[in-house]
Write a protein that holds these residues in place. Structure first.
Motif, PDB file in Angstrom:
ATOM      1  N   ASN A 280       0.806  -1.215   0.000  1.00  0.00           N
ATOM      2  CA  ASN A 280       0.000   0.000   0.000  1.00  0.00           C
ATOM      3  C   ASN A 280       0.844   1.273   0.000  1.00  0.00           C
ATOM      4  O   ASN A 280       0.332   2.367   0.231  1.00  0.00           O
ATOM      5  N   ILE A 281       2.136   1.125  -0.223  1.00  0.00           N
ATOM      6  CA  ILE A 281       3.024   2.279  -0.229  1.00  0.00           C
ATOM      7  C   ILE A 281       3.002   2.928  -1.614  1.00  0.00           C
ATOM      8  O   ILE A 281       3.217   2.275  -2.630  1.00  0.00           O
TER       9      ILE A 281
ATOM     10  N   LYS B 100      -0.672  12.114   2.724  1.00  0.00           N
ATOM     11  CA  LYS B 100      -0.931  11.278   3.901  1.00  0.00           C
ATOM     12  C   LYS B 100      -2.245  10.520   3.743  1.00  0.00           C
ATOM     13  O   LYS B 100      -2.334   9.332   4.085  1.00  0.00           O
TER      14      LYS B 100
ATOM     15  N   ASN C  80      -3.538   9.519   1.065  1.00  0.00           N
ATOM     16  CA  ASN C  80      -3.380   8.489   0.032  1.00  0.00           C
ATOM     17  C   ASN C  80      -2.262   7.495   0.335  1.00  0.00           C
ATOM     18  O   ASN C  80      -1.899   6.687  -0.518  1.00  0.00           O
ATOM     19  N   LYS C  81      -1.699   7.580   1.560  1.00  0.00           N
ATOM     20  CA  LYS C  81      -0.649   6.664   2.019  1.00  0.00           C
ATOM     21  C   LYS C  81       0.602   6.718   1.137  1.00  0.00           C
ATOM     22  O   LYS C  81       1.226   5.705   0.842  1.00  0.00           O
TER      23      LYS C  81
ATOM     24  N   TYR D 143       4.468   7.758   0.688  1.00  0.00           N
ATOM     25  CA  TYR D 143       5.605   7.899   1.595  1.00  0.00           C
ATOM     26  C   TYR D 143       6.420   9.156   1.292  1.00  0.00           C
ATOM     27  O   TYR D 143       7.197   9.636   2.119  1.00  0.00           O
TER      28      TYR D 143
ATOM     29  N   SER E 196       6.180   9.951   5.357  1.00  0.00           N
ATOM     30  CA  SER E 196       6.078   8.957   6.426  1.00  0.00           C
ATOM     31  C   SER E 196       7.454   8.553   6.924  1.00  0.00           C
ATOM     32  O   SER E 196       8.480   8.877   6.311  1.00  0.00           O
TER      33      SER E 196
END
Length: 405
Positions: A65-66, A97, A99-100, A102, A375
């Motif tokens: 999911n990155i 953030k 949308n996950k 990094y 992240s």
């Protein structure tokens, strides 16, 4: 007062670009349709209800999911205005953030330096206020990834060669004025090609894409590289209608044969031309390119020489030189200050540099990539990034080959 949207309408987005100086095609609304193997978001920043910045965010799932947020040649904003840039950064970071992602990766459309190969004074349009722009980005937490001299080690080549078609005051020159700035290649432009039966055509006829792709395949074979397939170029022609053009250098073989018979030449060339007539008929395309005119109507306008191909036959006729000059003349007719001849390696010793610098080339060192970490996994992924980008390009190359087969 600022407001931000991640669903900016196309009409408003396009209108902003028309009035934005030095807008790259990779930040246009329709570029998302070309990069359709990426997700995308069209963003806009308002200040007191006035649109002051836009960007196209491309989204790539790296693993699990990155995700990666990539803003090619963006943002489209005044990088010298710290408050506007800060507000855009805050909102993009929040969106990342959600949308996950990094990291948010940008490679803005401005330069560290732009220099002439002839060591003459130049107008620093692309490098103007670089120190302020870079300082603002660093202050906001962006990390400059440094200089990449190899084209394959970044998403966009950091070094490009531009053909300037304006004077030191950014006044657009005539084609004759531009021609006077050239050295020995002047002898391969105009009358040289006319006498040998070579003519040039610029067209937006998509029905001629097959001729374009065919010649690109010869270039791939010669240089052992993989370019794009017909589907990709068709998307460009349709999404950039009235601005994307095919350029062809065509030779009348019968006229060239007459020229050879009247001149002192060896029989091998005559024999070769006769064989080509038997194989191809009277006419043969020996050089081609795809060019894109800019969308912005104000500021500095730069045309883009995107892809090019040349026949493996009759390479001694320097058709590619005449083709590039036709593109430069077309750029002048469409009020451009520059023609971007594309990326080169930063060592400036490759064959592309040797060819492109002959057009009074200007070496433009772009600012390069900036990462905005989102992240805590940024640094572990950054260490793996060279491997990931290499793997991504390998997968992309294999995918293009399958579509071509």
């Amino acid at each position: 007062m600022y407001t931000f949207t991640s669903k900016l309408e196309k009409t408003e987005y396009d209108k902003f670009i028309e009035n934005y100086p030095m807008a790259s095609f990779m930040q246009e609304y329709n570029w998302a349709n070309i990069k359709d193997n990426w997700g995308h978001i069209h963003c806009g920043l308002y200040k007191d209800k006035k649109l002051v910045g836009v960007c196209l965010v491309l989204i790539k799932r790296m693993f699990k999911n990155i995700k990666l947020f990539y803003i090619p040649r963006g943002y489209l904003i005044d990088f010298t205005n710290f408050e506007d840039l800060k507000e855009m950064t805050m909102n993009i970071k929040k969106l990342a953030k959600q949308n996950k992602a990094y990291v948010v990766k940008i490679d803005p459309n401005f330069c560290i330096s732009d220099n002439s190969f002839k060591n003459v004074e130049v107008e620093h349009n692309y490098s103007k206020d670089y120190e302020i722009k870079n300082k603002n980005l660093i202050k906001l937490g962006y990390k400059n990834l440094g200089i990449n001299k190899e084209m394959t080690k970044s998403f966009q080549p950091q070094y490009n060669i531009f053909a300037p078609i304006c004077d030191s005051n950014s006044k657009i020159l005539t084609s004759n004025e531009v021609l006077k700035t050239y050295g020995r290649i002047k002898s391969y432009i105009g009358n040289y090609h006319e006498k040998r039966g070579i003519s040039f055509e610029i067209t937006d006829d998509i029905n001629k894409l097959d001729d374009f792709v065919k010649l690109l395949k010869e270039t791939e074979k010669k240089q052992n590289i993989n370019l794009r397939n017909k589907e990709y170029f068709l998307k460009i022609m349709k999404n950039f209608k009235n601005r994307a053009y095919l350029v062809f250098g065509k030779i009348d073989l019968n006229k060239y044969l007459e020229f050879l018979n009247l001149s002192e030449t060896n029989g091998e060339e005559i024999t070769k031309v006769k064989e080509l007539i038997d194989k191809n008929g009277k006419f043969m395309i020996i050089s081609t390119a795809l060019i894109l005119l800019p969308k912005n109507k104000k500021g500095i306008r730069t045309s883009e020489y995107l892809y090019a191909g040349n026949s493996l036959e009759l390479t001694n006729l320097h058709a590619s030189v005449g083709l590039v000059f036709e593109i430069i003349k077309f750029s002048i007719e469409n009020n451009c200050e520059y023609c971007n001849l594309g990326g080169v390696d930063g060592n400036l010793k490759d064959h592309l540099t040797t060819f492109k610098q002959r057009f009074n080339g200007r070496i433009m060192e772009f600012a390069g990539e900036y990462d905005l970490p989102i992240s805590g996994i940024y640094y572990p992924v950054k260490l793996l990034y060279p491997i990931l980008i290499k793997t991504y390009k390998l997968i992309k190359r294999k995918s293009n080959n399958k579509k071509t087969d």
